[in-house]
Design a protein around this motif. Structure first.
Motif, PDB file in Angstrom:
ATOM      1  N   GLY A  52      68.653 -39.125  10.948  1.00  0.00           N
ATOM      2  CA  GLY A  52      70.019 -39.358  11.388  1.00  0.00           C
ATOM      3  C   GLY A  52      70.897 -38.200  10.931  1.00  0.00           C
ATOM      4  O   GLY A  52      70.801 -37.766   9.790  1.00  0.00           O
ATOM      5  N   CYS A  53      71.728 -37.697  11.846  1.00  0.00           N
ATOM      6  CA  CYS A  53      72.518 -36.502  11.548  1.00  0.00           C
ATOM      7  C   CYS A  53      73.521 -36.758  10.427  1.00  0.00           C
ATOM      8  O   CYS A  53      73.793 -35.885   9.625  1.00  0.00           O
ATOM      9  CB  CYS A  53      73.249 -36.036  12.801  1.00  0.00           C
ATOM     10  SG  CYS A  53      72.095 -35.514  14.081  1.00  0.00           S
ATOM     11  N   PHE A  54      74.051 -37.945  10.357  1.00  0.00           N
ATOM     12  CA  PHE A  54      75.013 -38.249   9.308  1.00  0.00           C
ATOM     13  C   PHE A  54      74.310 -38.463   7.971  1.00  0.00           C
ATOM     14  O   PHE A  54      74.607 -37.815   6.978  1.00  0.00           O
ATOM     15  CB  PHE A  54      75.839 -39.480   9.678  1.00  0.00           C
ATOM     16  CG  PHE A  54      76.850 -39.859   8.629  1.00  0.00           C
ATOM     17  CD1 PHE A  54      78.024 -39.129   8.495  1.00  0.00           C
ATOM     18  CD2 PHE A  54      76.622 -40.922   7.776  1.00  0.00           C
ATOM     19  CE1 PHE A  54      78.959 -39.455   7.519  1.00  0.00           C
ATOM     20  CE2 PHE A  54      77.550 -41.259   6.796  1.00  0.00           C
ATOM     21  CZ  PHE A  54      78.725 -40.522   6.678  1.00  0.00           C
ATOM     22  N   GLN A  57      72.753 -35.291   6.835  1.00  0.00           N
ATOM     23  CA  GLN A  57      73.633 -34.126   6.885  1.00  0.00           C
ATOM     24  C   GLN A  57      73.033 -32.943   7.640  1.00  0.00           C
ATOM     25  O   GLN A  57      72.599 -31.948   7.051  1.00  0.00           O
ATOM     26  CB  GLN A  57      74.056 -33.726   5.462  1.00  0.00           C
ATOM     27  CG  GLN A  57      75.045 -34.716   4.866  1.00  0.00           C
ATOM     28  CD  GLN A  57      76.366 -34.715   5.635  1.00  0.00           C
ATOM     29  OE1 GLN A  57      77.158 -33.799   5.526  1.00  0.00           O
ATOM     30  NE2 GLN A  57      76.598 -35.747   6.443  1.00  0.00           N
ATOM     31  N   HIS A  58      73.009 -33.106   8.950  1.00  0.00           N
ATOM     32  CA  HIS A  58      72.470 -32.088   9.829  1.00  0.00           C
ATOM     33  C   HIS A  58      73.424 -30.890   9.933  1.00  0.00           C
ATOM     34  O   HIS A  58      74.343 -30.878  10.761  1.00  0.00           O
ATOM     35  CB  HIS A  58      72.235 -32.698  11.215  1.00  0.00           C
ATOM     36  CG  HIS A  58      71.635 -31.743  12.189  1.00  0.00           C
ATOM     37  ND1 HIS A  58      71.730 -31.918  13.536  1.00  0.00           N
ATOM     38  CD2 HIS A  58      70.925 -30.612  12.001  1.00  0.00           C
ATOM     39  CE1 HIS A  58      71.105 -30.922  14.149  1.00  0.00           C
ATOM     40  NE2 HIS A  58      70.607 -30.118  13.232  1.00  0.00           N
ATOM     41  N   GLY A  59      73.192 -29.871   9.118  1.00  0.00           N
ATOM     42  CA  GLY A  59      73.942 -28.607   9.127  1.00  0.00           C
ATOM     43  C   GLY A  59      75.340 -28.713   9.705  1.00  0.00           C
ATOM     44  O   GLY A  59      76.173 -29.456   9.212  1.00  0.00           O
ATOM     45  N   LYS A  60      75.606 -27.969  10.778  1.00  0.00           N
ATOM     46  CA  LYS A  60      76.943 -27.943  11.366  1.00  0.00           C
ATOM     47  C   LYS A  60      77.077 -28.941  12.510  1.00  0.00           C
ATOM     48  O   LYS A  60      78.041 -28.892  13.264  1.00  0.00           O
ATOM     49  CB  LYS A  60      77.263 -26.530  11.859  1.00  0.00           C
ATOM     50  CG  LYS A  60      77.415 -25.543  10.719  1.00  0.00           C
ATOM     51  CD  LYS A  60      78.109 -24.261  11.199  1.00  0.00           C
ATOM     52  CE  LYS A  60      78.415 -23.327  10.044  1.00  0.00           C
ATOM     53  NZ  LYS A  60      77.247 -22.496   9.689  1.00  0.00           N
ATOM     54  N   CYS A  61      76.125 -29.806  12.636  1.00  0.00           N
ATOM     55  CA  CYS A  61      76.133 -30.800  13.712  1.00  0.00           C
ATOM     56  C   CYS A  61      77.386 -31.662  13.648  1.00  0.00           C
ATOM     57  O   CYS A  61      77.783 -32.123  12.582  1.00  0.00           O
ATOM     58  CB  CYS A  61      74.882 -31.668  13.588  1.00  0.00           C
ATOM     59  SG  CYS A  61      74.845 -33.021  14.745  1.00  0.00           S
ATOM     60  N   ILE A  62      77.970 -31.917  14.793  1.00  0.00           N
ATOM     61  CA  ILE A  62      79.215 -32.686  14.862  1.00  0.00           C
ATOM     62  C   ILE A  62      79.012 -34.121  14.358  1.00  0.00           C
ATOM     63  O   ILE A  62      79.914 -34.717  13.770  1.00  0.00           O
ATOM     64  CB  ILE A  62      79.798 -32.657  16.298  1.00  0.00           C
ATOM     65  CG1 ILE A  62      81.234 -33.189  16.298  1.00  0.00           C
ATOM     66  CG2 ILE A  62      78.928 -33.419  17.279  1.00  0.00           C
ATOM     67  CD1 ILE A  62      82.098 -32.534  17.348  1.00  0.00           C
ATOM     68  N   VAL A 102      62.963 -33.870  13.482  1.00  0.00           N
ATOM     69  CA  VAL A 102      63.689 -34.128  14.727  1.00  0.00           C
ATOM     70  C   VAL A 102      65.018 -34.772  14.360  1.00  0.00           C
ATOM     71  O   VAL A 102      65.056 -35.798  13.682  1.00  0.00           O
ATOM     72  CB  VAL A 102      62.892 -35.070  15.659  1.00  0.00           C
ATOM     73  CG1 VAL A 102      63.738 -35.431  16.881  1.00  0.00           C
ATOM     74  CG2 VAL A 102      61.590 -34.421  16.088  1.00  0.00           C
ATOM     75  N   TRP A 103      66.102 -34.142  14.778  1.00  0.00           N
ATOM     76  CA  TRP A 103      67.423 -34.705  14.508  1.00  0.00           C
ATOM     77  C   TRP A 103      67.821 -35.660  15.615  1.00  0.00           C
ATOM     78  O   TRP A 103      67.472 -35.450  16.787  1.00  0.00           O
ATOM     79  CB  TRP A 103      68.448 -33.585  14.364  1.00  0.00           C
ATOM     80  CG  TRP A 103      68.190 -32.749  13.153  1.00  0.00           C
ATOM     81  CD1 TRP A 103      67.527 -31.557  13.112  1.00  0.00           C
ATOM     82  CD2 TRP A 103      68.541 -33.059  11.800  1.00  0.00           C
ATOM     83  NE1 TRP A 103      67.456 -31.115  11.819  1.00  0.00           N
ATOM     84  CE2 TRP A 103      68.068 -32.011  10.991  1.00  0.00           C
ATOM     85  CE3 TRP A 103      69.218 -34.132  11.197  1.00  0.00           C
ATOM     86  CZ2 TRP A 103      68.252 -31.988   9.607  1.00  0.00           C
ATOM     87  CZ3 TRP A 103      69.402 -34.111   9.836  1.00  0.00           C
ATOM     88  CH2 TRP A 103      68.923 -33.047   9.047  1.00  0.00           C
ATOM     89  N   GLU A 104      68.547 -36.660  15.190  1.00  0.00           N
ATOM     90  CA  GLU A 104      69.051 -37.685  16.106  1.00  0.00           C
ATOM     91  C   GLU A 104      69.718 -37.076  17.347  1.00  0.00           C
ATOM     92  O   GLU A 104      69.514 -37.543  18.464  1.00  0.00           O
ATOM     93  CB  GLU A 104      70.086 -38.487  15.316  1.00  0.00           C
ATOM     94  CG  GLU A 104      70.400 -39.846  15.822  1.00  0.00           C
ATOM     95  CD  GLU A 104      71.431 -40.516  14.908  1.00  0.00           C
ATOM     96  OE1 GLU A 104      71.815 -39.928  13.864  1.00  0.00           O
ATOM     97  OE2 GLU A 104      71.846 -41.617  15.246  1.00  0.00           O
ATOM     98  N   CYS A 105      70.500 -36.019  17.142  1.00  0.00           N
ATOM     99  CA  CYS A 105      71.232 -35.442  18.269  1.00  0.00           C
ATOM    100  C   CYS A 105      70.286 -34.768  19.270  1.00  0.00           C
ATOM    101  O   CYS A 105      70.624 -34.607  20.435  1.00  0.00           O
ATOM    102  CB  CYS A 105      72.297 -34.462  17.782  1.00  0.00           C
ATOM    103  SG  CYS A 105      71.663 -33.077  16.837  1.00  0.00           S
ATOM    104  N   GLU A 106      69.085 -34.374  18.811  1.00  0.00           N
ATOM    105  CA  GLU A 106      68.120 -33.733  19.709  1.00  0.00           C
ATOM    106  C   GLU A 106      67.503 -34.740  20.675  1.00  0.00           C
ATOM    107  O   GLU A 106      66.981 -34.371  21.722  1.00  0.00           O
ATOM    108  CB  GLU A 106      66.970 -33.113  18.911  1.00  0.00           C
ATOM    109  CG  GLU A 106      67.321 -31.869  18.139  1.00  0.00           C
ATOM    110  CD  GLU A 106      66.099 -31.366  17.402  1.00  0.00           C
ATOM    111  OE1 GLU A 106      65.364 -30.552  17.971  1.00  0.00           O
ATOM    112  OE2 GLU A 106      65.869 -31.821  16.264  1.00  0.00           O
TER     113      GLU A 106
HETATM  114 ZN   LIG Z   1      72.615 -33.405  14.662  1.00  0.00          ZN
END
Ligand SMILES: [Zn+2]
Length: 133
Positions: A52-54, A57-62, A102-106
């Motif tokens: 999960g991106c949150f 903490q996925h780098g600069k991912c929104i 694999v990031w959630e946003c992908e």
């Molecule tokens: Zn992300």
């Protein structure tokens, strides 16, 4: 330790379906490995982690954005998650596992993700064939 996000979340299910669709067998949430990785392909010594991106903490991912008003609360928690992710990844690599994150946003870009996973898994598949012959 509290669960980081939940298991069997829908991005994870999507990734499982993709990997299955590529014709690979895997095990889930293997407790004997550092961090209890999501998707484990023992024969290929490969691991796919869905994050999960949150929470991770996925780098600069929104999607990883923490509201400023809540930074005092979330900051230390998320920092710990990140640190633990790094440590687990290092341990897995030392044990000879390849790790694909694999990031959630992908997961929203299914086709691109499918290609990435196929490349990741095929690379090891070919290596194994060569070694075995
Ligand atoms: Zn992300």
């Amino acid at each position: 330790m509290a669960r980081i996000g939940s298991r069997n979340t829908s991005p994870e299910l999507t990734v499982r379906r993709l990997v299955h669709g590529l014709g690979y067998r895997f095990r889930l949430h293997v407790a004997s490995l550092p961090g209890r990785p999501d998707i484990v392909l023992p024969r290929l010594k490969s691991i796919i982690e869905v994050r999960g991106c949150f929470w991770h903490q996925h780098g600069k991912c929104i999607d990883s954005h923490v509201p400023k008003s809540r930074i005092g609360y979330w900051g230390p928690k998320l920092e710990r998650n990140k640190l633990r992710d790094q440590q687990n990844r290092r341990k897995l690599r030392k044990l000879g596992w390849r790790v694909c994150i694999v990031w959630e946003c992908e997961v929203k870009k299914l086709e691109a993700l499918g290609h990435r996973l196929a490349r990741f898994l095929e690379a090891r598949g070919r290596t194994n064939v060569r070694k075995g012959s």
